[in-house]
Design a protein around this motif. Structure first.
Motif, PDB file in Angstrom:
ATOM      1  N   ASN A   1       0.862  -1.175   0.000  1.00 33.52           N
ATOM      2  CA  ASN A   1       0.000   0.000   0.000  1.00 33.52           C
ATOM      3  C   ASN A   1       0.900   1.226   0.000  1.00 33.52           C
ATOM      4  O   ASN A   1       1.650   1.449   0.951  1.00 33.52           O
ATOM      5  CB  ASN A   1      -0.902  -0.014   1.238  1.00 33.52           C
ATOM      6  N   LEU A   2       0.847   2.021  -1.069  1.00 38.48           N
ATOM      7  CA  LEU A   2       1.775   3.144  -1.197  1.00 38.48           C
ATOM      8  C   LEU A   2       1.634   4.143  -0.052  1.00 38.48           C
ATOM      9  O   LEU A   2       2.628   4.719   0.397  1.00 38.48           O
ATOM     10  CB  LEU A   2       1.562   3.857  -2.535  1.00 38.48           C
ATOM     11  N   HIS A   3       0.438   4.336   0.435  1.00 34.76           N
ATOM     12  CA  HIS A   3       0.234   5.278   1.539  1.00 34.76           C
ATOM     13  C   HIS A   3       0.995   4.816   2.784  1.00 34.76           C
ATOM     14  O   HIS A   3       1.641   5.614   3.469  1.00 34.76           O
ATOM     15  CB  HIS A   3      -1.258   5.403   1.848  1.00 34.76           C
ATOM     16  N   LYS A   4       0.959   3.520   3.043  1.00 35.26           N
ATOM     17  CA  LYS A   4       1.632   2.983   4.226  1.00 35.26           C
ATOM     18  C   LYS A   4       3.129   2.785   3.997  1.00 35.26           C
ATOM     19  O   LYS A   4       3.901   2.698   4.955  1.00 35.26           O
ATOM     20  CB  LYS A   4       0.990   1.657   4.629  1.00 35.26           C
ATOM     21  N   SER A   5       3.526   2.698   2.737  1.00 36.32           N
ATOM     22  CA  SER A   5       4.930   2.413   2.418  1.00 36.32           C
ATOM     23  C   SER A   5       5.765   3.672   2.185  1.00 36.32           C
ATOM     24  O   SER A   5       6.978   3.584   2.011  1.00 36.32           O
ATOM     25  CB  SER A   5       5.013   1.535   1.163  1.00 36.32           C
ATOM     26  N   TYR A   6       5.123   4.839   2.170  1.00 33.15           N
ATOM     27  CA  TYR A   6       5.846   6.091   1.915  1.00 33.15           C
ATOM     28  C   TYR A   6       6.952   6.285   2.944  1.00 33.15           C
ATOM     29  O   TYR A   6       6.752   6.118   4.142  1.00 33.15           O
ATOM     30  CB  TYR A   6       4.880   7.275   1.959  1.00 33.15           C
ATOM     31  N   LEU A   7       8.151   6.651   2.453  1.00 33.50           N
ATOM     32  CA  LEU A   7       9.307   6.782   3.338  1.00 33.50           C
ATOM     33  C   LEU A   7       9.790   8.228   3.452  1.00 33.50           C
ATOM     34  O   LEU A   7       9.908   8.768   4.545  1.00 33.50           O
ATOM     35  CB  LEU A   7      10.447   5.892   2.824  1.00 33.50           C
ATOM     36  N   TYR A   8      10.076   8.884   2.306  1.00 35.58           N
ATOM     37  CA  TYR A   8      10.558  10.261   2.351  1.00 35.58           C
ATOM     38  C   TYR A   8      10.516  10.886   0.968  1.00 35.58           C
ATOM     39  O   TYR A   8      10.307  10.210  -0.045  1.00 35.58           O
ATOM     40  CB  TYR A   8      11.987  10.337   2.905  1.00 35.58           C
ATOM     41  N   ASN A   9      10.741  12.204   0.938  1.00 34.87           N
ATOM     42  CA  ASN A   9      10.784  12.968  -0.302  1.00 34.87           C
ATOM     43  C   ASN A   9      12.162  13.611  -0.418  1.00 34.87           C
ATOM     44  O   ASN A   9      12.629  14.254   0.518  1.00 34.87           O
ATOM     45  CB  ASN A   9       9.685  14.043  -0.289  1.00 34.87           C
TER      46      ASN A   9
ATOM     47  N   CYS B   1      14.245  16.053  -3.138  1.00 37.18           N
ATOM     48  CA  CYS B   1      14.238  16.842  -4.374  1.00 37.18           C
ATOM     49  C   CYS B   1      12.975  16.558  -5.198  1.00 37.18           C
ATOM     50  O   CYS B   1      13.039  16.344  -6.418  1.00 37.18           O
ATOM     51  CB  CYS B   1      15.488  16.570  -5.204  1.00 37.18           C
ATOM     52  N   ASN B   2      11.846  16.531  -4.514  1.00 34.91           N
ATOM     53  CA  ASN B   2      10.535  16.296  -5.144  1.00 34.91           C
ATOM     54  C   ASN B   2      10.390  14.904  -5.744  1.00 34.91           C
ATOM     55  O   ASN B   2       9.525  14.667  -6.594  1.00 34.91           O
ATOM     56  CB  ASN B   2      10.247  17.353  -6.212  1.00 34.91           C
ATOM     57  N   ILE B   3      11.237  13.997  -5.319  1.00 38.53           N
ATOM     58  CA  ILE B   3      11.120  12.593  -5.729  1.00 38.53           C
ATOM     59  C   ILE B   3      10.687  11.793  -4.496  1.00 38.53           C
ATOM     60  O   ILE B   3      11.332  11.858  -3.451  1.00 38.53           O
ATOM     61  CB  ILE B   3      12.458  12.048  -6.271  1.00 38.53           C
ATOM     62  N   LYS B   4       9.620  11.050  -4.647  1.00 34.92           N
ATOM     63  CA  LYS B   4       9.094  10.281  -3.515  1.00 34.92           C
ATOM     64  C   LYS B   4       9.690   8.873  -3.499  1.00 34.92           C
ATOM     65  O   LYS B   4       9.735   8.201  -4.521  1.00 34.92           O
ATOM     66  CB  LYS B   4       7.569  10.209  -3.583  1.00 34.92           C
ATOM     67  N   TYR B   5      10.146   8.483  -2.316  1.00 36.29           N
ATOM     68  CA  TYR B   5      10.689   7.143  -2.118  1.00 36.29           C
ATOM     69  C   TYR B   5       9.770   6.357  -1.187  1.00 36.29           C
ATOM     70  O   TYR B   5       9.240   6.892  -0.212  1.00 36.29           O
ATOM     71  CB  TYR B   5      12.094   7.207  -1.505  1.00 36.29           C
ATOM     72  N   TYR B   6       9.623   5.082  -1.505  1.00 39.52           N
ATOM     73  CA  TYR B   6       8.783   4.178  -0.720  1.00 39.52           C
ATOM     74  C   TYR B   6       9.611   2.962  -0.310  1.00 39.52           C
ATOM     75  O   TYR B   6      10.663   2.679  -0.899  1.00 39.52           O
ATOM     76  CB  TYR B   6       7.566   3.728  -1.543  1.00 39.52           C
ATOM     77  N   LYS B   7       9.131   2.234   0.686  1.00 43.40           N
ATOM     78  CA  LYS B   7       9.861   1.062   1.172  1.00 43.40           C
ATOM     79  C   LYS B   7       8.918  -0.127   1.284  1.00 43.40           C
ATOM     80  O   LYS B   7       7.826  -0.008   1.874  1.00 43.40           O
ATOM     81  CB  LYS B   7      10.495   1.349   2.534  1.00 43.40           C
ATOM     82  N   CYS B   8       9.328  -1.249   0.723  1.00 46.30           N
ATOM     83  CA  CYS B   8       8.551  -2.479   0.861  1.00 46.30           C
ATOM     84  C   CYS B   8       8.534  -2.870   2.334  1.00 46.30           C
ATOM     85  O   CYS B   8       9.590  -2.970   2.973  1.00 46.30           O
ATOM     86  CB  CYS B   8       9.159  -3.597   0.019  1.00 46.30           C
ATOM     87  N   ASN B   9       7.359  -3.105   2.862  1.00 48.73           N
ATOM     88  CA  ASN B   9       7.237  -3.450   4.277  1.00 48.73           C
ATOM     89  C   ASN B   9       7.693  -4.871   4.582  1.00 48.73           C
ATOM     90  O   ASN B   9       7.830  -5.238   5.749  1.00 48.73           O
ATOM     91  CB  ASN B   9       5.779  -3.272   4.728  1.00 48.73           C
ATOM     92  N   ASN B  10       7.954  -5.635   3.530  1.00 46.98           N
ATOM     93  CA  ASN B  10       8.387  -7.017   3.730  1.00 46.98           C
ATOM     94  C   ASN B  10       9.903  -7.178   3.644  1.00 46.98           C
ATOM     95  O   ASN B  10      10.536  -7.668   4.574  1.00 46.98           O
ATOM     96  CB  ASN B  10       7.712  -7.911   2.688  1.00 46.98           C
ATOM     97  N   CYS B  11      10.507  -6.717   2.531  1.00 43.94           N
ATOM     98  CA  CYS B  11      11.945  -6.940   2.330  1.00 43.94           C
ATOM     99  C   CYS B  11      12.783  -5.667   2.458  1.00 43.94           C
ATOM    100  O   CYS B  11      14.000  -5.707   2.276  1.00 43.94           O
ATOM    101  CB  CYS B  11      12.194  -7.603   0.972  1.00 43.94           C
ATOM    102  N   LEU B  12      12.133  -4.516   2.727  1.00 43.20           N
ATOM    103  CA  LEU B  12      12.802  -3.228   2.953  1.00 43.20           C
ATOM    104  C   LEU B  12      13.454  -2.651   1.696  1.00 43.20           C
ATOM    105  O   LEU B  12      14.302  -1.763   1.781  1.00 43.20           O
ATOM    106  CB  LEU B  12      13.849  -3.338   4.077  1.00 43.20           C
TER     107      LEU B  12
END
Length: 211
Positions: free
Chosen positions: A11-19, A21-32
């Protein structure tokens, strides 16, 4: 969003990590596994890997490039422990840059470079992406490359089939998110870059190859 490493749906909402330079990074909650979303399209990637990018990273005698050349020699020492570097063998450097790393070897040298403006050393046979997968290699190198490839999972699978029996696939110079700086402040990680689409760590990258 399906993780390219472990296949888990995130779920992208729950996986959001940080921004950064206006680029959004997400993290898999399973394998990181850390990834940009959305990924840049082919037009944007071509803009990133421009003539200016190549000149800055490969032609100017910067301290970073001096360090990179030292690292090339260290990597070669590791490779030749497992690979017999001889003229009858064939090496592919996928993402060869200017060919400085590949030039250190005796084997037949074949290079693929995405950047159309790259000036590759004359000792290296530069081939197109289409032709890359029509050859067989004793050694395939990816140095600071896998994190730049949007469909790395598909590319790695296809390249693996291009290895000769007992061939070696060597991946190096890939930013590792399993470190203190990323833990303390992921958004200030010095490997955050528009071209670094993914941040692997030693565990999830190993998991990918096991699969």
């Amino acid at each position: 969003m399906i993780c390219k490493i472990c296949g888990k749906i995130n779920n992208l909402h729950k996986s959001y990590l940080y921004n950064h330079c206006n680029i959004k990074y997400y993290k898999c909650n399973n394998c990181l596994f850390v990834f940009q979303h959305p990924l840049p399209n082919s037009k944007k990637l071509k803009e990133l890997y421009s003539k200016e990018y190549f000149n800055q990273n490969y032609l100017k005698n910067t301290n970073d490039f001096k360090l990179r050349k030292i690292q090339y020699k260290l990597d070669k020492k590791i490779i030749v422990k497992y690979y017999k570097d001889k003229e009858t063998n064939k090496i592919l450097d996928y993402g060869c840059g200017n060919g400085a790393f590949l030039k250190l070897f005796k084997s037949k040298k074949i290079g693929f470079e995405f950047n159309e403006d790259a000036k590759v050393d004359s000792s290296i046979k530069r081939i197109s992406l289409k032709k890359v997968f029509n050859e067989k290699y004793d050694l395939i190198i990816m140095s600071g490359v896998i994190e730049h490839i949007p469909n790395f999972n598909e590319v790695i699978k296809k390249l693996s089939k291009c290895l000769k029996k007992n061939g070696l696939f060597y991946i190096t110079a890939t930013p590792n998110s399993n470190n203190l700086t990323f833990f303390l402040s992921s958004k200030d990680f010095n490997q955050n870059h528009p071209g670094h689409l993914f941040h692997f760590n030693n565990v999830n990258l190993s998991l990918f190859f096991l699969k």
